[in-house]
Design a protein around this motif. Structure first.
Motif, short mmCIF file in Angstrom:
data_model
loop_
_atom_site.label_atom_id
_atom_site.label_comp_id
_atom_site.label_asym_id
_atom_site.label_seq_id
_atom_site.Cartn_x
_atom_site.Cartn_y
_atom_site.Cartn_z
N ARG A 172 -12.34 5.01 -13.90
CA ARG A 172 -13.55 5.15 -13.09
C ARG A 172 -13.37 4.58 -11.69
O ARG A 172 -13.74 5.20 -10.69
CB ARG A 172 -14.72 4.45 -13.81
N LEU A 173 -12.76 3.39 -11.61
CA LEU A 173 -12.61 2.73 -10.32
C LEU A 173 -11.52 3.37 -9.46
O LEU A 173 -11.60 3.35 -8.24
CB LEU A 173 -12.31 1.24 -10.53
N VAL A 174 -10.51 3.94 -10.11
CA VAL A 174 -9.47 4.65 -9.36
C VAL A 174 -10.09 5.85 -8.62
O VAL A 174 -9.79 6.11 -7.45
CB VAL A 174 -8.33 5.11 -10.29
N LYS A 175 -10.95 6.56 -9.32
CA LYS A 175 -11.64 7.68 -8.67
C LYS A 175 -12.55 7.19 -7.54
O LYS A 175 -12.66 7.82 -6.49
CB LYS A 175 -12.46 8.46 -9.70
N LYS A 176 -13.20 6.06 -7.79
CA LYS A 176 -14.16 5.54 -6.82
C LYS A 176 -13.48 5.03 -5.55
O LYS A 176 -13.99 5.25 -4.43
CB LYS A 176 -14.97 4.41 -7.47
N TYR A 177 -12.35 4.35 -5.70
CA TYR A 177 -11.72 3.68 -4.56
C TYR A 177 -10.47 4.37 -4.03
O TYR A 177 -9.81 3.82 -3.14
CB TYR A 177 -11.39 2.23 -4.92
N HIS A 178 -10.14 5.52 -4.55
CA HIS A 178 -8.94 6.21 -4.04
C HIS A 178 -9.15 6.56 -2.57
O HIS A 178 -10.21 7.06 -2.18
CB HIS A 178 -8.66 7.47 -4.86
N PRO A 179 -8.15 6.29 -1.71
CA PRO A 179 -8.31 6.54 -0.27
C PRO A 179 -8.69 7.96 0.09
O PRO A 179 -9.34 8.19 1.12
CB PRO A 179 -6.91 6.20 0.27
N ASP A 180 -8.34 8.92 -0.75
CA ASP A 180 -8.65 10.32 -0.44
C ASP A 180 -10.01 10.75 -0.99
O ASP A 180 -10.41 11.90 -0.81
CB ASP A 180 -7.57 11.24 -1.02
N SER A 181 -10.70 9.82 -1.67
CA SER A 181 -11.97 10.22 -2.31
C SER A 181 -13.12 10.32 -1.31
O SER A 181 -14.13 10.97 -1.58
CB SER A 181 -12.33 9.21 -3.41
N GLN A 182 -12.97 9.64 -0.16
CA GLN A 182 -14.05 9.65 0.84
C GLN A 182 -13.45 9.88 2.23
O GLN A 182 -13.28 8.94 3.02
CB GLN A 182 -14.82 8.33 0.80
N PRO A 183 -13.11 11.13 2.55
CA PRO A 183 -12.43 11.44 3.82
C PRO A 183 -13.28 11.20 5.06
O PRO A 183 -12.76 11.14 6.17
CB PRO A 183 -12.08 12.92 3.67
N HIS A 184 -14.61 11.07 4.89
CA HIS A 184 -15.49 10.91 6.04
C HIS A 184 -15.51 9.49 6.59
O HIS A 184 -16.08 9.24 7.66
CB HIS A 184 -16.93 11.30 5.63
N LEU A 185 -14.88 8.54 5.91
CA LEU A 185 -14.92 7.15 6.35
C LEU A 185 -14.07 6.91 7.60
O LEU A 185 -13.13 7.67 7.87
CB LEU A 185 -14.44 6.23 5.22
N SER A 186 -14.38 5.85 8.30
CA SER A 186 -13.62 5.47 9.48
C SER A 186 -12.28 4.87 9.05
O SER A 186 -12.11 4.49 7.89
CB SER A 186 -14.39 4.44 10.31
N ASP B 10 -10.99 1.94 9.56
CA ASP B 10 -11.15 0.58 9.03
C ASP B 10 -11.73 0.60 7.62
O ASP B 10 -11.31 -0.17 6.74
CB ASP B 10 -12.07 -0.23 9.95
N GLU B 11 -12.69 1.48 7.39
CA GLU B 11 -13.31 1.59 6.06
C GLU B 11 -12.30 2.13 5.05
O GLU B 11 -12.27 1.70 3.89
CB GLU B 11 -14.54 2.49 6.13
N LYS B 12 -11.46 3.08 5.49
CA LYS B 12 -10.43 3.61 4.60
C LYS B 12 -9.41 2.52 4.24
O LYS B 12 -8.91 2.47 3.12
CB LYS B 12 -9.72 4.78 5.27
N LYS B 13 -9.12 1.65 5.21
CA LYS B 13 -8.19 0.55 4.94
C LYS B 13 -8.75 -0.39 3.88
O LYS B 13 -8.04 -0.83 2.97
CB LYS B 13 -7.91 -0.21 6.24
N GLN B 14 -10.05 -0.71 3.99
CA GLN B 14 -10.70 -1.58 3.01
C GLN B 14 -10.71 -0.91 1.63
O GLN B 14 -10.50 -1.57 0.60
CB GLN B 14 -12.13 -1.89 3.45
N LEU B 15 -10.93 0.40 1.63
CA LEU B 15 -10.94 1.15 0.38
C LEU B 15 -9.55 1.12 -0.27
O LEU B 15 -9.43 0.94 -1.49
CB LEU B 15 -11.37 2.60 0.64
N ALA B 16 -8.51 1.27 0.55
CA ALA B 16 -7.14 1.25 0.04
C ALA B 16 -6.79 -0.12 -0.55
O ALA B 16 -6.12 -0.22 -1.57
CB ALA B 16 -6.16 1.61 1.15
N GLU B 17 -7.28 -1.19 0.10
CA GLU B 17 -7.03 -2.54 -0.41
C GLU B 17 -7.72 -2.75 -1.75
O GLU B 17 -7.16 -3.34 -2.68
CB GLU B 17 -7.52 -3.57 0.60
N ARG B 18 -8.94 -2.25 -1.86
CA ARG B 18 -9.68 -2.36 -3.12
C ARG B 18 -8.98 -1.54 -4.22
O ARG B 18 -8.87 -2.00 -5.37
CB ARG B 18 -11.11 -1.84 -2.91
#
Length: 275
Positions: A237-251, A253-261
């Motif tokens: 569940r969390l892999v789908k939620k936090y995968h860097p490609d799951s939310q392409p609209h993010l900035s 910096d936000e994508k970087k935080q998502l990748a770290e998570r």
């Protein structure tokens, strides 16, 4: 009949006679050729299959198959001693200092407590020392099939392995605290001298401090009693939620935080599910 005709007739006769007297040199029928081709294909296949069966027979322990989650559906003394050996290997992997002494202690423990089917301790140690150990799965099998006294014995055995060098490093302490929680070992059943090592010399302390294992549960948004199945489901569940490609609209910096998570989720899952 002229001389040329006579010579040709004589030559043909010789050739025909040669074929009859040397049948091995005659052309092989097509049907026999197909059989030979089939044998040429089958013989290497048979040899390879027999060799594979031989290699499989060398791995006498079911524990090696458990890596593929083929767990026995009932308790046996042999399987339980296998698990104790593998859990001890997991302790050694946290601190390989005095490795041979720890290896010898595993041999001694199995020899003193098990007299059934031969258990190849060295094979198990060598197989898992540099391989992954499905730690949570093994502990859950113990919780389902082993008695409390057997789990307490396992905990004491692991503590002995850790303290062979008279020192308990953080990784060993984390592992023992994790075993206490998973096996629900009662505080009063833990020797006071070991409680000093585990709980920072505070005998009044009844709960273990937060360590890496428990932060892993927090990262996966689970409580500490989560089963292996729940851990796997939370990971998916969390892999789908936090995968860097799951939310392409993010900035960026936000994508970087998502990748770290996302990386934290992966590391927490690996820490809990394999050693």
């Amino acid at each position: 009949m002229d001389n040329d005709s006579l010579m040709n007739h004589w030559t043909d006769s010789l050739i025909e006679s040669a074929w009859k007297t040397n049948p091995s040199e005659q052309p092989i029928p097509e049907e026999e050729v197909s059989y030979l081709g089939l044998l040429v294909f089958l013989i290497p296949l048979i040899v390879f299959t027999l060799y594979y069966i031989y290699l499989r027979s060398k791995h006498k322990h079911k524990i090696i198959e458990w890596v593929d989650r083929k767990f026995p559906s009932s308790f046996s003394e042999f399987s339980f001693r296998e698990i104790q050996t593998v859990l001890a290997v997991a302790m050694i992997k946290r601190d390989r200092h005095l490795f041979m002494a720890k290896r010898s202690r595993i041999h001694q423990f199995i020899s003193n407590n098990y007299n059934g089917k031969k258990l190849d301790v060295d094979e198990i140690i060598d197989f898992f020392l540099d391989g992954k150990i499905p730690l949570v799965d093994l502990m859950e099998w113990c919780n389902e099939f082993a008695a409390y006294e057997q789990k307490l014995q396992t905990f004491s055995f692991l503590a002995e392995i850790a303290l062979i060098d008279n020192e308990l490093i953080d990784k060993e302490r984390e592992y023992l605290l994790f075993v206490i929680r998973k096996f629900e070992i009662r505080n009063q059943d833990i020797p006071e001298i070991l409680q000093d090592h585990l709980f920072e010399s505070s005998r009044k302390k009844v709960s273990a401090p937060k360590v890496r294992f428990y932060s892993c549960f927090e990262i996966l948004e689970l409580n500490e009693s989560a089963s292996a199945k729940e851990i796997k489901e939370a990971h998916r569940r969390l892999v789908k939620k936090y995968h860097p490609d799951s939310q392409p609209h993010l900035s960026p910096d936000e994508k970087k935080q998502l990748a770290e998570r996302f990386q934290q989720v992966q590391e927490a899952y690996n820490e809990l599910m394999s050693v």
